[in-house]
Scaffold this motif. Structure first.
Motif, PDB file in Angstrom:
ATOM      1  N   LYS A   1     -23.374  -8.135   4.490  1.00 43.45           N
ATOM      2  CA  LYS A   1     -23.997  -8.452   3.216  1.00 43.45           C
ATOM      3  C   LYS A   1     -23.180  -7.850   2.071  1.00 43.45           C
ATOM      4  N   LEU A   2     -22.559  -6.714   2.359  1.00 42.50           N
ATOM      5  CA  LEU A   2     -21.813  -5.988   1.336  1.00 42.50           C
ATOM      6  C   LEU A   2     -20.439  -5.626   1.889  1.00 42.50           C
ATOM      7  N   VAL A   3     -19.436  -5.675   0.993  1.00 39.98           N
ATOM      8  CA  VAL A   3     -18.117  -5.159   1.367  1.00 39.98           C
ATOM      9  C   VAL A   3     -17.813  -3.985   0.436  1.00 39.98           C
ATOM     10  N   ILE A   4     -17.354  -2.889   1.011  1.00 37.32           N
ATOM     11  CA  ILE A   4     -16.911  -1.754   0.194  1.00 37.32           C
ATOM     12  C   ILE A   4     -15.393  -1.663   0.336  1.00 37.32           C
ATOM     13  N   CYS A   5     -14.705  -1.608  -0.793  1.00 33.73           N
ATOM     14  CA  CYS A   5     -13.244  -1.515  -0.728  1.00 33.73           C
ATOM     15  C   CYS A   5     -12.774  -0.612  -1.862  1.00 33.73           C
ATOM     16  N   SER A   6     -11.458  -0.493  -2.007  1.00 34.75           N
ATOM     17  CA  SER A   6     -10.915   0.209  -3.165  1.00 34.75           C
ATOM     18  C   SER A   6     -10.046  -0.794  -3.915  1.00 34.75           C
ATOM     19  N   ASP A   7      -9.644  -0.406  -5.125  1.00 40.29           N
ATOM     20  CA  ASP A   7      -8.766  -1.294  -5.881  1.00 40.29           C
ATOM     21  C   ASP A   7      -7.464  -1.521  -5.131  1.00 40.29           C
ATOM     22  N   ALA A   8      -6.901  -0.419  -4.622  1.00 40.70           N
ATOM     23  CA  ALA A   8      -5.594  -0.493  -3.983  1.00 40.70           C
ATOM     24  C   ALA A   8      -5.425   0.738  -3.123  1.00 40.70           C
ATOM     25  N   MET A   9      -4.311   0.833  -2.448  1.00 41.60           N
ATOM     26  CA  MET A   9      -4.062   2.010  -1.621  1.00 41.60           C
ATOM     27  C   MET A   9      -2.585   2.383  -1.607  1.00 41.60           C
ATOM     28  N   SER A  10      -2.325   3.664  -1.306  1.00 44.29           N
ATOM     29  CA  SER A  10      -0.953   4.131  -1.101  1.00 44.29           C
ATOM     30  C   SER A  10      -0.814   4.515   0.352  1.00 44.29           C
ATOM     31  N   ARG A  11       0.262   4.091   0.931  1.00 48.17           N
ATOM     32  CA  ARG A  11       0.568   4.511   2.302  1.00 48.17           C
ATOM     33  C   ARG A  11       2.060   4.695   2.386  1.00 48.17           C
ATOM     34  N   GLY A  12       2.502   5.938   2.571  1.00 45.93           N
ATOM     35  CA  GLY A  12       3.937   6.185   2.525  1.00 45.93           C
ATOM     36  C   GLY A  12       4.450   5.830   1.150  1.00 45.93           C
ATOM     37  N   SER A  13       5.552   5.093   1.095  1.00 46.26           N
ATOM     38  CA  SER A  13       6.107   4.756  -0.213  1.00 46.26           C
ATOM     39  C   SER A  13       5.564   3.428  -0.739  1.00 46.26           C
ATOM     40  N   LYS A  14       4.646   2.843   0.002  1.00 44.03           N
ATOM     41  CA  LYS A  14       4.126   1.523  -0.404  1.00 44.03           C
ATOM     42  C   LYS A  14       2.767   1.630  -1.088  1.00 44.03           C
TER      43      LYS A  14
END
Ligand code: 7RM
Length: 632
Positions: free
Chosen positions: A165-178
């Motif tokens: 019913k709901l999705v929780i996410c973030s705007d973006a993410m950092s992983r390593g240099s990406k």
């Protein structure tokens, strides 16, 4: 509940076989129940139907958090380390964690999430991921965490299957240099998801995001509208706590369902005993919460024991291969738990990156996710553990919820590349291909479990028959793990690997059929076959045989390969990118049309000395062509 020497282990093991109800009831006494159970266990493996602690009422977050507030409220529950060392780390005491989880839970309630609703969580390793998971548990919503490396298509499949019913996410993410946009992936996925009513976005990188009225909500704004008191919802022992998707040998990934009380009791018990957790220990598990290891041994297991748990957003080699060691020193980590693939990759960088770090605090090292080869085991023991730490090689599965086979640190006998003995309560057996139990030591067979344990899967979401078929039909009366194993002369188990069509790439599970389906989405592909092969770093690599309309010219093959790799990244995610692609004019098939994977595996391994009987093949000549064209 805490085993402190080997004879206690032996006694506990014996008791768990002879009087399982009594054994688990005594362990369950160590938790906070709103109401105790009427019956410890009811089960049959035919349907299957497994129920633990029926009649009991509880909330797992009261056991993870509230229970510790009075005595240990100011103890640090969570240490969070960001991807970039230049950013400050954060800590949360149990009191602070309680507030954060309650606030998050109130936001969910305000957004219309009720007990039993499925919530899909697609987030990087930030504290809000932990809060979100625990907030769901607080109000009885079912969390389904999807690893943030999966593509929009994979995410959509999981959202739809769960009816989230709901999705929780973030705007973006950092992983390593990406840096990667996550909200965009969710937007893309939602084009094909009709059950999702709202999206809750946690800000991580201040990326501009597209907010749609009435659909998208920003966490910080919603959090201002609520307070930090949220009574825990009373749950039945067998109420669903969460589901977690995992790949099998056939079809799409299935939602493995875990229930509340059994999962709680077993993850807490296994954490305490395998790691020999002691008050004031600092536990650092490097897994992602998108996998079962993260659920059970970053969040639930440690918190249930009132432990301090470290959550790390980054990767082993960013900004350089000493990152783990720096974190261990910085936080005086006592328990470090990682995957063989990470060990092997750090091993490749030599040992200079370790030299400056004595890591005196370390007591126990853990390994999980795939077989650890002897070389990696020794490297880990000598260079990280400085030969004074216990190594626990812990075997378990998404389906088992918690560790089933492992040494108890410093207590049980260990041997490199061997997981060791089953935990109390785990009736492990080896079966031969006819389904007979193999007695005695120094024997090899199919690893099965004969008796229920509290944290075993209850079903596969929405398809109980699939659960029965996959795990309980191969051998009547047994849970079939899909792994082959060897019991050595002393009764220690060595997990050899999957005996079904599942590939384990860097500890991530994929079905060969799942990857084939993805490859086949490429418009240039007519048919494909996928096998695993031994890979120095990843454990197994992905080898794809591809048939195109016409055999591509050498000059075309490179872009075709990139195009197929791109398709797989879109269909599943970058973690499933094929390592090798061979173009073939045909596949070795029997007259009944079955692909002889055995041959494809041999060729991919580079060992064609003994291909076995090929006389039943429709076109034996195709084998010659495949051998000559092998990508080695
Ligand atoms: C925890 C996890 C499960 C599969 C399992 C095995 C393999 C896991 C070990 C291992 C050898 C280990 N869950 N596996 N741990 N093989 N030694 N210590 O990885 O559901 O993602 O994968 O992983 O094949 O069946 S999982």
């Amino acid at each position: 509940m805490h085993i402190t020497d080997y004879s206690e282990y032996q006694i506990a093991y014996q008791k768990s076989l002879e009087e399982p109800d009594l054994f688990w009831a005594e362990i369950a006494e160590h938790f906070h129940w709103r109401k105790k159970w009427n019956k410890v266990l009811e089960w049959n493996f035919e349907e299957p139907n497994v129920k633990w602690f029926q009649g009991a009422k509880l909330n797992i977050t009261e056991n993870c958090i509230d229970r510790h507030l009075e005595k240990n409220g100011n103890k640090i529950a969570l240490i969070w380390e960001p991807n970039d060392p230049s950013e400050a780390h954060k800590t949360y005491t149990f009191i602070e964690l309680h507030k954060e989880v309650c606030r998050f839970a109130n936001v969910l309630k305000n957004m219309g999430v009720d007990k039993g609703d499925r919530v899909c969580i697609y987030m990087p390793m930030i504290p809000e991921l932990a809060f979100a998971v625990l907030a769901c548990a607080r109000i009885g919503a079912v969390h389904s965490v999807v690893f943030a490396g999966f593509s929009a298509n994979s995410l959509a499949d999981r959202i739809n299957d769960a009816g989230a019913k709901l999705v929780i996410c973030s705007d973006a993410m950092s992983r390593g240099s990406k840096q990667l946009p996550l909200k965009n992936v969710v937007d893309e996925a939602l084009k094909t998801c009709s059950t999702v009513e709202k999206v809750l976005v946690v800000n991580r990188l201040n990326w501009p995001i597209h907010l749609r009225n009435g659909l998208d909500f920003v966490y910080d704004m919603e959090a201002e509208k609520v307070d930090e008191n949220c009574p825990a919802t009373e749950m039945d022992a067998e109420d669903m706590l969460f589901m977690l998707y995992t790949s099998g040998s056939t079809g799409k990934p299935k939602g493995v369902v875990h229930s509340t009380a059994g999962y709680m009791v077993y993850t807490a018990y296994s954490f305490l005993n395998v790691f020999q957790y002691d008050i004031d220990d600092i536990h650092f598990c490097t897994a992602d919460i998108g996998w079962i290891t993260g659920h059970s041994y970053i969040l639930y297991g440690p918190l249930l024991n009132g432990a301090t748990t470290v959550m790390f957003e980054g990767v082993p080699n960013h900004p350089d291969p000493s990152r783990f060691w720096q974190l261990i020193e910085k936080h005086s980590v006592t328990h470090f738990y990682t995957a063989p693939t990470a060990i092997r990759s750090l091993m490749q960088s030599g040992t200079d990156h370790l030299t400056p770090f004595a890591m005196h605090s370390l007591k126990v090292l853990g390994s999980v996710g795939e077989p650890i080869n002897e070389e990696a085991w020794h490297w880990y023991h000598v260079n990280v553990g400085k030969e004074r730490c216990q190594i626990v090689d812990t075997w378990f599965q998404t389906e088992t919820g918690g560790i089933l086979i492992s040494a108890l640190a410093g207590i049980s006998p260990t041997r490199p590349a061997h997981a060791g003995q089953p935990l109390p309560g785990i009736h492990a057996v080896l079966l031969d291909s006819k389904g007979n139990e193999i007695e005695g030591n120094d024997k090899e067979g199919y690893l099965c479990i004969k008796f229920p344990w509290p944290s075993m899967l209850r079903t596969t979401y929405g398809d109980h028959e699939r659960c029965r078929q996959t795990y309980f039909s191969a051998y009547k009366g047994y849970y079939f793990t899909g792994d082959g194993a060897r019991r050595d002369e002393n009764g220690l188990y060595r997990i050899i690997g999957r005996v079904d069509d599942v590939i384990n790439v860097s500890g991530h599970r994929f079905g060969t059929a799942e990857i084939e389906n993805a490859v086949n989405q490429n418009k240039n592909v007519v048919e494909s076959a996928v096998v695993g092969y031994p890979h120095e770093l990843k454990g197994q690599g992905i080898y794809v045989y591809v048939i195109c309309q016409n055999m591509p010219e050498a000059a075309e093959q490179n872009w075709l390969r990139s195009s197929i790799i791109q398709t797989v990244a879109e269909e599943i995610g970058a973690i499933a990118k094929p390592d090798k692609i061979q173009f073939v004019s045909g596949l070795p098939k029997t007259r009944s049309g079955k692909i002889m994977r055995r041959i494809l595996r041999k060729v991919a391994e580079g060992d064609v000395s003994n291909l076995g009987d090929t006389s039943t093949l429709l076109d034996p000549l195709v084998v010659e062509e495949i051998i000559i064209g092998a990508v080695l």
